[in-house]
Motif scaffolding. Structure first.
Motif, mmCIF file in Angstrom:
data_model
loop_
_atom_site.group_PDB
_atom_site.id
_atom_site.type_symbol
_atom_site.label_atom_id
_atom_site.label_comp_id
_atom_site.label_asym_id
_atom_site.label_seq_id
_atom_site.Cartn_x
_atom_site.Cartn_y
_atom_site.Cartn_z
ATOM 1 N N LEU A 99 6.456 -4.735 3.706
ATOM 2 C CA LEU A 99 5.742 -3.527 3.295
ATOM 3 C C LEU A 99 6.720 -2.360 3.257
ATOM 4 O O LEU A 99 7.639 -2.302 4.073
ATOM 5 C CB LEU A 99 4.659 -3.249 4.353
ATOM 6 N N CYS A 100 6.506 -1.435 2.335
ATOM 7 C CA CYS A 100 7.348 -0.236 2.309
ATOM 8 C C CYS A 100 6.726 0.819 3.225
ATOM 9 O O CYS A 100 5.517 1.065 3.168
ATOM 10 C CB CYS A 100 7.440 0.315 0.888
ATOM 11 N N VAL A 101 7.550 1.430 4.074
ATOM 12 C CA VAL A 101 7.067 2.468 5.002
ATOM 13 C C VAL A 101 7.977 3.683 4.909
ATOM 14 O O VAL A 101 9.109 3.593 4.432
ATOM 15 C CB VAL A 101 7.030 1.942 6.469
ATOM 16 N N SER A 102 7.452 4.820 5.377
ATOM 17 C CA SER A 102 8.265 6.041 5.306
ATOM 18 C C SER A 102 9.232 6.136 6.482
ATOM 19 O O SER A 102 10.307 6.710 6.373
ATOM 20 C CB SER A 102 7.366 7.283 5.254
ATOM 21 N N LYS A 103 8.827 5.566 7.651
ATOM 22 C CA LYS A 103 9.759 5.528 8.783
ATOM 23 C C LYS A 103 9.467 4.295 9.630
ATOM 24 O O LYS A 103 8.362 3.746 9.599
ATOM 25 C CB LYS A 103 9.685 6.803 9.617
ATOM 26 N N CYS A 104 10.478 3.851 10.372
ATOM 27 C CA CYS A 104 10.328 2.636 11.179
ATOM 28 C C CYS A 104 9.545 2.943 12.455
ATOM 29 O O CYS A 104 9.548 4.088 12.930
ATOM 30 C CB CYS A 104 11.706 2.089 11.561
ATOM 31 N N PRO A 105 8.887 1.911 13.052
ATOM 32 C CA PRO A 105 8.173 2.156 14.320
ATOM 33 C C PRO A 105 9.143 2.567 15.430
ATOM 34 O O PRO A 105 10.300 2.146 15.426
ATOM 35 C CB PRO A 105 7.524 0.804 14.634
ATOM 36 N N ASP A 106 8.648 3.412 16.361
ATOM 37 C CA ASP A 106 9.530 3.889 17.440
ATOM 38 C C ASP A 106 9.016 3.453 18.817
ATOM 39 O O ASP A 106 9.427 3.984 19.840
ATOM 40 C CB ASP A 106 9.665 5.416 17.372
ATOM 41 N N LYS A 133 -1.445 -2.963 5.753
ATOM 42 C CA LYS A 133 -1.501 -2.912 4.290
ATOM 43 C C LYS A 133 -2.153 -1.609 3.847
ATOM 44 O O LYS A 133 -3.087 -1.134 4.515
ATOM 45 C CB LYS A 133 -2.314 -4.106 3.760
ATOM 46 N N PRO A 134 -1.693 -1.019 2.732
ATOM 47 C CA PRO A 134 -2.252 0.257 2.288
ATOM 48 C C PRO A 134 -3.775 0.172 2.138
ATOM 49 O O PRO A 134 -4.298 -0.790 1.573
ATOM 50 C CB PRO A 134 -1.583 0.481 0.918
ATOM 51 N N GLY A 135 -4.466 1.182 2.701
ATOM 52 C CA GLY A 135 -5.927 1.250 2.564
ATOM 53 C C GLY A 135 -6.691 0.507 3.645
ATOM 54 O O GLY A 135 -7.918 0.615 3.724
ATOM 55 N N PHE A 136 -5.985 -0.256 4.510
ATOM 56 C CA PHE A 136 -6.713 -0.996 5.558
ATOM 57 C C PHE A 136 -7.095 -0.035 6.686
ATOM 58 O O PHE A 136 -6.238 0.623 7.264
ATOM 59 C CB PHE A 136 -5.846 -2.132 6.119
ATOM 60 N N ASN A 137 -8.434 0.057 6.977
ATOM 61 C CA ASN A 137 -8.882 0.921 8.081
ATOM 62 C C ASN A 137 -10.172 0.332 8.652
ATOM 63 O O ASN A 137 -11.220 0.953 8.619
ATOM 64 C CB ASN A 137 -9.094 2.356 7.570
ATOM 65 N N ASN A 138 -10.064 -0.886 9.141
ATOM 66 C CA ASN A 138 -11.259 -1.571 9.643
ATOM 67 C C ASN A 138 -10.959 -2.200 11.009
ATOM 68 O O ASN A 138 -10.722 -3.409 11.110
ATOM 69 C CB ASN A 138 -11.692 -2.644 8.632
ATOM 70 N N PRO A 139 -10.961 -1.353 12.079
ATOM 71 C CA PRO A 139 -10.626 -1.898 13.402
ATOM 72 C C PRO A 139 -11.682 -2.872 13.929
ATOM 73 O O PRO A 139 -11.436 -3.564 14.917
ATOM 74 C CB PRO A 139 -10.534 -0.649 14.277
ATOM 75 N N ARG A 140 -12.852 -2.953 13.246
ATOM 76 C CA ARG A 140 -13.903 -3.870 13.735
ATOM 77 C C ARG A 140 -13.660 -5.315 13.270
ATOM 78 O O ARG A 140 -14.258 -6.242 13.795
ATOM 79 C CB ARG A 140 -15.282 -3.403 13.250
ATOM 80 N N LYS A 141 -12.810 -5.497 12.277
ATOM 81 C CA LYS A 141 -12.523 -6.856 11.781
ATOM 82 C C LYS A 141 -11.869 -7.653 12.903
ATOM 83 O O LYS A 141 -11.002 -7.135 13.620
ATOM 84 C CB LYS A 141 -11.579 -6.769 10.565
ATOM 85 N N SER A 142 -12.259 -8.925 13.065
ATOM 86 C CA SER A 142 -11.767 -9.700 14.217
ATOM 87 C C SER A 142 -10.249 -9.890 14.133
ATOM 88 O O SER A 142 -9.678 -9.990 13.039
ATOM 89 C CB SER A 142 -12.455 -11.059 14.267
ATOM 90 N N VAL A 143 -9.625 -9.929 15.305
ATOM 91 C CA VAL A 143 -8.164 -10.042 15.392
ATOM 92 C C VAL A 143 -7.683 -11.284 14.645
ATOM 93 O O VAL A 143 -6.697 -11.241 13.895
ATOM 94 C CB VAL A 143 -7.720 -10.082 16.873
ATOM 95 N N ALA A 144 -8.399 -12.414 14.831
ATOM 96 C CA ALA A 144 -7.987 -13.682 14.198
ATOM 97 C C ALA A 144 -7.940 -13.546 12.679
ATOM 98 O O ALA A 144 -6.996 -13.999 12.022
ATOM 99 C CB ALA A 144 -8.944 -14.791 14.607
ATOM 100 N N GLN A 145 -8.983 -12.860 12.111
ATOM 101 C CA GLN A 145 -9.029 -12.703 10.656
ATOM 102 C C GLN A 145 -7.941 -11.750 10.152
ATOM 103 O O GLN A 145 -7.335 -11.979 9.110
ATOM 104 C CB GLN A 145 -10.414 -12.195 10.229
ATOM 105 N N VAL A 146 -7.719 -10.679 10.918
ATOM 106 C CA VAL A 146 -6.675 -9.695 10.541
ATOM 107 C C VAL A 146 -5.315 -10.375 10.481
ATOM 108 O O VAL A 146 -4.538 -10.198 9.532
ATOM 109 C CB VAL A 146 -6.647 -8.501 11.536
#
Length: 701
Positions: A99-106, A133-146
């Motif tokens: 994925l393209c990001v503006s800055k790396c995780p710190d 992934k761009p547009g993903f904002n669903n913290p309720r989706k199960s971890v296994a599926q994510v």
């Protein structure tokens, strides 16, 4: 052999000419048109940005304008641990979402932890979400599926950008490898992993990118120091001109000063090497061998070893002894060469424009190199994005098969292999054009070699025509025609393009075979088949000798073409037999003149090189503040030294061509004329006195 028939009215380069080697001329023009067409096709299909920018799993460049990635210039790997697999080296692509990001995780974080606390720690969720992934904002989706759909990475690790890619931020603490002062981390799938696992993963990509990183640093160095390099090359040009002007007036004196100067400089080098060798005695680590420390990019490491200075000293002693022995055995022949150089400098003095002709050759070759390089890059990057099925399950039968991202979700693959994705793999293609790219690259290289050799041939023929018109002028300078260089250039282009292209073609074929042999040798380096290696070595040696011989024949053939205007084969044959009849003179004069001019190149390149070394290592106090900060100071230094040598070579090649032309004309003069009033000599009195006096009287009684 059969006596040659001479035209008694011959008075220098013939003006009533006809076109020579017309078929070759037509083929040459057709090939040039084809080469332009190849460049246009490559330009249409290619995109050099594919080399410069990293590409995400959707086949888009990071930092590409007018896309969602405009401000996202760095590539982020969802699961960098997968980059340790051997697949990376096969496909040059990690089997994980990118994925393209503006800055790396710190910071360290796992999706499980962030999802569990998103209600009362929304800031952590918002931070983690930028690596999903761009547009993903669903913290309720199960971890296994994510994790199955790879919507988000299972973990993020403190990273820093390297070559526009996020790599774990490694550091060593008390000899232990750490990332952000930690030796272990959670992988987001319920396991605690060691940091060394990350190292292996990073190395998987690093092996692919290491060569690029050195290339990028070298590119940065050029970007910072280019104008200082140009100044160095300008100084080299002035030194070369000064050397030629001085040679014109004081060839003898300058030569002997020069010889003793070279001997003195090498002597000082020997003394300095001995002083360094003696000075390092007893210093810890100085007795290590070069083999012990292996390859280092920092050259200073080698200068701290006694063995390095000892090797330098032995090499310099060898060079010193060879030069002194050559001086002792060749002293009389050197006098002859000096006389010929004086005659040559007199000719150049009357036709000063010849000194700047190498600029024309240089520009033609620069155009050829630029066109070849651009075409090669566009050909190499002219593939379409190829997408492949990337499956989390190892047993998926569709894994690594090509796919179409637009229709992928409607196929059976997603049902049979849950979590499988259609991601960007590399640039390639199945069309006819893409299949023959290697053939196009070979054709590109071949036509490039042909054009470069043609540019050199045109220069040699033009200069030969100008200097021949000087030699065959009975009263010098009164009888020298007006604009001899332009007239000669016009004759070469108008009548002899075919002949020059023919000579260049023969040379280009041999050079292409040499390039292919070098490529094969490089590919077979790992094999243990000693017979194959021996055979390749013999072939390389034979073709190297053949190329040298052809260059010598071509050069003299072009001189004959410039004088008589005959076709390539006839000119080459006449030049060869004329030289064979004067073989001793050829060997002595040619080699001694070459030796003199080679020493001139070494002096120019060495002088500018020493100056550049003191400048780039901040040893000139006046310019200490001006010196740019470089990754490798040897990059501009080597460029300046090689560039200076090439600049000097350009100017001195005019001199060499002048001497060769005058010598060939002199041999013709001796065979045509006998010094009588009916057949007077065209050579100058000094040349007659030096070269002719011992061999004229018995033969021409």
């Amino acid at each position: 052999g059969e006596p040659r028939k001479f035209d008694p009215k011959f008075r220098g380069p013939i003006h009533n000419r006809h076109c020579t080697d017309i078929i070759c001329c037509v083929i040459f023009i057709v090939v040039i048109l084809g080469y332009i067409a190849l460049g246009v096709v490559a330009w249409v299909h290619g995109d050099p940005r594919k080399v410069i920018y990293p590409t995400d799993s959707y086949g888009q460049f990071c930092g590409q304008k007018n896309t969602l990635n405009k401000n996202k210039t760095i590539l982020f790997y969802f699961n960098i641990l997968k980059c340790a697999s051997p697949v990376v080296l096969i496909n040059l692509q990690c089997p994980t979402t990118q994925l393209c990001v503006s800055k790396c995780p710190d910071r360290f974080a796992t999706y499980i932890d962030v999802q569990a606390s998103y209600r009362y720690r929304p800031d952590q969720w918002n931070y983690f979400r930028q690596f999903c992934k761009p547009g993903f904002n669903n913290p309720r989706k199960s971890v296994a599926q994510v994790l199955r759909d790879e919507d988000c990475p299972s973990m993020i690790i403190p990273s820093r950008p390297f070559l526009k890619r996020c790599f774990p931020d490694f550091s060593t603490k008390n000899g232990v490898l750490t990332v952000a002062n930690q030796t272990t981390f959670k992988d987001g799938r319920g396991k605690t992993r060691n940091v060394t696992d990350l190292r292996e993963a990073a190395n998987g990509i690093n092996n692919v990118l290491d060569a690029r990183s050195v290339g990028m640093k070298i590119f940065e160095d050029y970007a910072i120091s280019w104008y200082w390099i140009l100044i160095g090359l300008f100084i080299a040009m002035m030194l070369s001109l000064l050397f030629l002007v001085l040679l014109r007036f004081t060839a003898g004196v300058l030569f002997w000063i020069f010889i003793f100067g070279v001997i003195g400089i090498i002597g000082y080098g020997i003394w300095h090497c001995y002083w360094e060798y003696d000075h390092l005695k007893g210093i810890p680590g100085s007795d290590l061998t070069v083999y012990d420390i292996g390859f280092q990019t920092d050259f200073k490491v080698y200068l701290q070893l006694r063995q390095t200075w000892l090797a330098f000293m032995i090499i310099l002693c060898g060079v010193e002894v060879i030069i002194i022995l050559m001086l002792i055995f060749l002293r009389n022949r050197i006098r002859i060469a000096i006389a010929l150089l004086k005659e040559g400098s007199r000719a150049i003095g009357y036709i000063m424009s010849t000194l700047f002709y190498p600029i024309v050759t240089f520009l033609l070759i620069a155009i050829c190199i630029s066109y070849w390089a651009v075409t090669a890059v566009f050909l190499a990057t002219s593939g379409e994005p190829v997408y492949k099925v990337m499956a989390n399950q190892t047993l998926c039968k569709y894994a690594n098969l090509t796919c179409d991202p637009e229709t992928f979700n409607t196929t059976n693959v997603t049902k049979l292999c849950p979590g499988a994705q259609c991601t960007f793999a590399f640039y390639g293609g199945e069309s006819l054009y893409h299949k023959y790219i290697f053939i196009f690259q070979l054709a590109n290289a071949f036509v490039f070699l042909w054009l470069v050799n043609f540019a050199i041939a045109l220069g040699q023929c033009t200069l030969a025509g100008a200097f021949a018109s000087y030699y065959w002028a009975y009263r010098k300078p009164a009888d020298i025609p007006l604009w001899p260089l332009f007239s000669s250039f016009g004759r070469a282009i108008r009548y002899h393009t075919g002949s020059l292209a023919f000579g260049a073609l023969i040379l280009a074929i041999v050079q292409l075979i040499r390039v292919i042999l070098e490529y094969l040798d490089h590919k077979l380096k790992g094999t243990q088949n000693s017979f194959t290696r021996f055979l390749l070595c013999c072939l390389k040696c034979c073709f190297w000798c053949l190329e040298k011989f052809l260059k010598f024949i071509n050069r003299n053939a072009y001189i004959m073409i410039a004088i008589y205007g005959k076709n390539f084969c006839t000119s080459a044959k006449e030049a060869f037999f004329l030289l064979m009849r004067n073989v001793v003179r050829v060997a002595v004069l040619d080699k001694v003149t070459d030796f003199l001019l080679f020493l001139g190149k070494i002096l120019v390149a060495g002088g500018v090189g020493v100056l550049a070394f003191f400048f780039f290592t901040q040893r000139i106090p006046v310019f200490a503040q001006e010196v740019p900060v470089l990754n490798y100071y040897w990059v501009p230094l080597l460029t300046v030294i090689i560039g200076s040598y090439l600049v000097a070579h350009g100017f001195f090649s005019v001199y060499a061509m002048c001497v060769d032309t005058l010598f060939l004309c002199f041999c013709e003069d001796l065979e045509r004329n006998d010094g009588s009033t009916a057949k007077p000599y065209f050579m100058s009195a000094s040349l007659h006195r030096i070269l002719g006096k011992k061999k004229l009287s018995p033969k021409k009684a």
